[in-house]
Enzyme design. Structure first.
Site, PDB file in Angstrom:
ATOM      1  N   GLY A 251       0.807  -1.213   0.000  1.00  9.06           N
ATOM      2  CA  GLY A 251       0.000   0.000   0.000  1.00  9.06           C
ATOM      3  C   GLY A 251       0.840   1.262   0.000  1.00  9.06           C
ATOM      4  N   ASP A 252       0.220   2.361   0.420  1.00  8.29           N
ATOM      5  CA  ASP A 252       0.902   3.662   0.352  1.00  8.29           C
ATOM      6  C   ASP A 252       2.204   3.673   1.133  1.00  8.29           C
ATOM      7  OD1 ASP A 252      -0.601   3.325   2.629  1.00  8.29           O
ATOM      8  OD2 ASP A 252      -1.158   5.427   2.828  1.00  8.29           O
TER       9      ASP A 252
ATOM     10  N   ILE B  15      -7.118  -2.408  -0.676  1.00  8.80           N
ATOM     11  CA  ILE B  15      -8.425  -3.056  -0.718  1.00  8.80           C
ATOM     12  C   ILE B  15      -9.522  -1.995  -0.833  1.00  8.80           C
ATOM     13  CG2 ILE B  15      -9.001  -3.126   1.731  1.00  8.80           C
ATOM     14  CD1 ILE B  15      -9.337  -6.203   1.313  1.00  8.80           C
ATOM     15  N   ASP B  16      -9.171  -0.763  -0.476  1.00  7.04           N
ATOM     16  CA  ASP B  16     -10.170   0.312  -0.484  1.00  7.04           C
ATOM     17  C   ASP B  16     -10.369   0.941  -1.864  1.00  7.04           C
ATOM     18  OD1 ASP B  16     -10.166  -0.170   2.189  1.00  7.04           O
ATOM     19  OD2 ASP B  16      -8.984   1.584   2.741  1.00  7.04           O
TER      20      ASP B  16
ATOM     21  N   GLY C 191     -12.217   0.703   4.690  1.00 11.54           N
ATOM     22  CA  GLY C 191     -12.298   2.052   4.129  1.00 11.54           C
ATOM     23  C   GLY C 191     -11.829   3.048   5.170  1.00 11.54           C
ATOM     24  N   ARG C 192     -10.524   3.146   5.337  1.00  5.20           N
ATOM     25  CA  ARG C 192      -9.984   4.063   6.351  1.00  5.20           C
ATOM     26  C   ARG C 192     -10.197   5.509   5.928  1.00  5.20           C
ATOM     27  NH1 ARG C 192      -6.035   2.910  10.115  1.00  5.20           N
ATOM     28  NH2 ARG C 192      -4.918   4.810   9.577  1.00  5.20           N
TER      29      ARG C 192
ATOM     30  N   GLU D 172     -14.792   1.909   8.014  1.00  8.70           N
ATOM     31  CA  GLU D 172     -14.049   2.001   9.281  1.00  8.70           C
ATOM     32  C   GLU D 172     -13.535   3.404   9.619  1.00  8.70           C
ATOM     33  OE1 GLU D 172     -10.345  -0.269   7.187  1.00  8.70           O
ATOM     34  OE2 GLU D 172     -10.268  -0.144   9.355  1.00  8.70           O
TER      35      GLU D 172
ATOM     36  N   TYR E 125     -11.624  -9.062   8.571  1.00  6.39           N
ATOM     37  CA  TYR E 125     -10.533 -10.008   8.345  1.00  6.39           C
ATOM     38  C   TYR E 125     -10.919 -11.120   7.378  1.00  6.39           C
ATOM     39  CZ  TYR E 125      -7.741  -7.480  11.622  1.00  6.39           C
ATOM     40  OH  TYR E 125      -7.033  -6.481  12.215  1.00  6.39           O
TER      41      TYR E 125
ATOM     42  N   VAL F  17     -12.979 -10.649   4.849  1.00  2.32           N
ATOM     43  CA  VAL F  17     -12.962 -10.014   3.537  1.00  2.32           C
ATOM     44  C   VAL F  17     -11.537  -9.900   2.998  1.00  2.32           C
ATOM     45  CG1 VAL F  17     -13.391  -7.798   2.406  1.00  2.32           C
ATOM     46  CG2 VAL F  17     -15.109  -8.746   3.939  1.00  2.32           C
TER      47      VAL F  17
END
Ligand code: ATP
Ligand code: MG
EC number: 2.7.1.11
Length: 434
Positions: free
Chosen positions: A174-175, A204-205, A249-250, A304, A356, A358
């Site tokens: 990720g980032d 995942i988002d 979805g942070r 989330e 978890y 998902v």
């Protein structure tokens, strides 16, 4: 390239004179289109005769006729970092297969447990990966290499690449991982080394800017929809039933939005991009109460990262320095129960947190294909000596993207655009809950 259709004009019965009732959806201006202004380009490729440097374009991914690295003398490394996401194993498998079967590279190492695997004092021995070692990998979720969080010394990581004579490093994450990859590139350049670093962005988002979609999103979204369906069944089977589902979805609520649109049985979608309040006449609790009076049940999907301002969260961070978010799902569960208890109203709330499950499911067929093509194109790019870049997809074409472009900022759900409008239309929730 397929020639453009000769005429794309659309017939119309006459001038439109009646104001549309869709003027405002849930209180927000509808994103109206103008025929002459809002048009989609037919060609996603820059035409040869009309090549114009002012038209932004991406380099297209794919094999190059001449490559930079001599395959039998080339050593490749792969590392996966950050949280799990469906498709990681497919990407690893794709890279290993392409490197060996198409290019015939000397060896492919799989570094264990994220960036820790590149730091020798952790003692995680790298795996030597052959096509036979990854034959079945795509049937499983997670990552066969393992992953980790936590800051590692960039110099030590590049020392390992030098010691092991790794020419190409594929970084999947990720980032945070990609910021780490950019630092590795800088150190490689500082030392004057000829090593390629190619990333495959994982989120995942689905919140990467400048790209169509991220791998694993569709699989994750499928699994999320199942959880939402269960919440609906639970909610409708009890007096004043409330199904509350927390999804990933942070910072961006794409999964929550799409999961709600998929089944149309969701009454409230709460995402980080659209702030809401609990209390007051227009607050979520009162609006929920009215919904229950009218319908007898309700389903709430919360991302989330939504509603973080409602909770007392400290400055706690995880091992990688990411801020730890408050648990909005548990918080809402408690507040909704307390609200109805105070009013002596029976409510049956079922809270589902499938995060978890998902994250760790194996990729679906669609993502199998997507991951394998991303991997294939990452290998083509790296063998051609491209570095400091990512592979991704844009307008259904595979492209190269400079690493720099995606590590500053994310894509978000725009509350003024179609996706959020569809959510408001489909849920019937007020656009503003305050
Ligand atoms: P996820 O989306 O699951 O959070 P991520 O890649 O963002 O994935 P992180 O745990 O934030 O996950 O970061 C992964 C790795 O990248 C960690 O080892 C972390 O220390 C490293 N990293 C993050 N930011 C930087 C940075 N600026 N410089 C060097 N390394 C970094
Ligand atoms: Mg991250």
């Amino acid at each position: 390239m397929t020639p453009a259709p000769p005429d794309t004009s659309i017939s119309t019965l006459g001038p439109c004179l009646i104001p549309s009732p869709v003027h405002r959806i849930g209180g927000v201006e509808a994103p109206f289109k103008e025929d002459a202004v809002d048009r989609i380009l037919y060609h996603s490729h820059v035409l040869e005769d009309g090549r114009d440097s002012s038209t932004p374009s991406y380099e297209e991914a794919g094999p190059r006729e001449k490559i930079y690295f001599d395959p039998p003398k080339t050593t490749v490394g792969i590392v996966t970092c950050g949280g799990l996401c469906p498709g990681l194993n497919d990407i690893i498998r794709g890279i290993v297969n392409r490197c060996h079967k198409q290019y015939g590279v000397a060896r492919v190492y799989g570094f264990r447990y994220g960036y820790e695997g590149l730091v020798q004092r952790f003692g995680h021995t790298p795996l030597l990966l052959k096509p036979s070692s990854v034959e079945q990998a795509h049937h499983f979720g997670g990552t066969l290499l393992g992953s980790s969080r936590g800051k590692q010394d960039i110099g030590e990581m590049v020392d390992t690449l030098e010691d092991m004579k790794v020419d190409i490093l594929f970084v999947i994450g990720g980032d945070g991982t990609l910021r780490g990859a950019a630092e590795i590139v800088k150190e490689i350049e500082r030392r004057g080394l000829k090593k390629a670093v190619v990333g495959i962005p994982k989120t995942i988002d689905n919140d990467i800017r400048y790209l169509d979609k991220s791998f694993g999103f569709e699989t994750a979204f499928d699994a999320a929809v199942q959880a939402v369906n269960c919440a609906y069944i639970e909610a409708t089977g009890a007096v004043n039933g409330v199904g509350l589902v927390k999804l990933m979805g942070r910072d961006s609520g794409f999964i929550a939005c799409y999961a709600a649109l998929a089944g149309s049985n969701v009454d409230f979608v709460l995402v980080p991009e659209v702030p809401f309040e609990l209390e007051g006449e227009g607050g979520l609790l009162e609006v929920l109460r009215q919904k229950l009076m009218k319908r007898g049940s309700a389903v709430i999907v919360v991302a989330e990262g939504a509603g973080q301002h409602l909770m007392q969260t400290g400055d706690d961070t995880d091992a990688s320095g990411n801020k730890r978010y408050g648990d909005i799902g548990l918080f809402l569960k408690d507040r909704i129960n307390a609200f109805f208890k105070q009013r002596k109203t029976e409510v049956n709330l079922k809270y589902i947190d499938p995060s978890y499950i998902v994250r760790s499911v194996p990729a679906n067929a669609q993502d199998n294909v997507y991951c394998s093509r991303l991997a294939q194109n990452a290998v083509h790019a790296a063998m051609a000596g491209k570095t400091n870049m990512l592979v991704g997809r844009w307008h259904n074409s595979y492209i190269h993207l400079p690493l720099e472009l995606v590590i500053h900022g994310r894509r978000k759900v725009d509350p003024t655009q179609e996706l959020w409008h569809s959510v408001l239309e489909c849920t019937g929730q007020p656009a503003v809950m305050k």
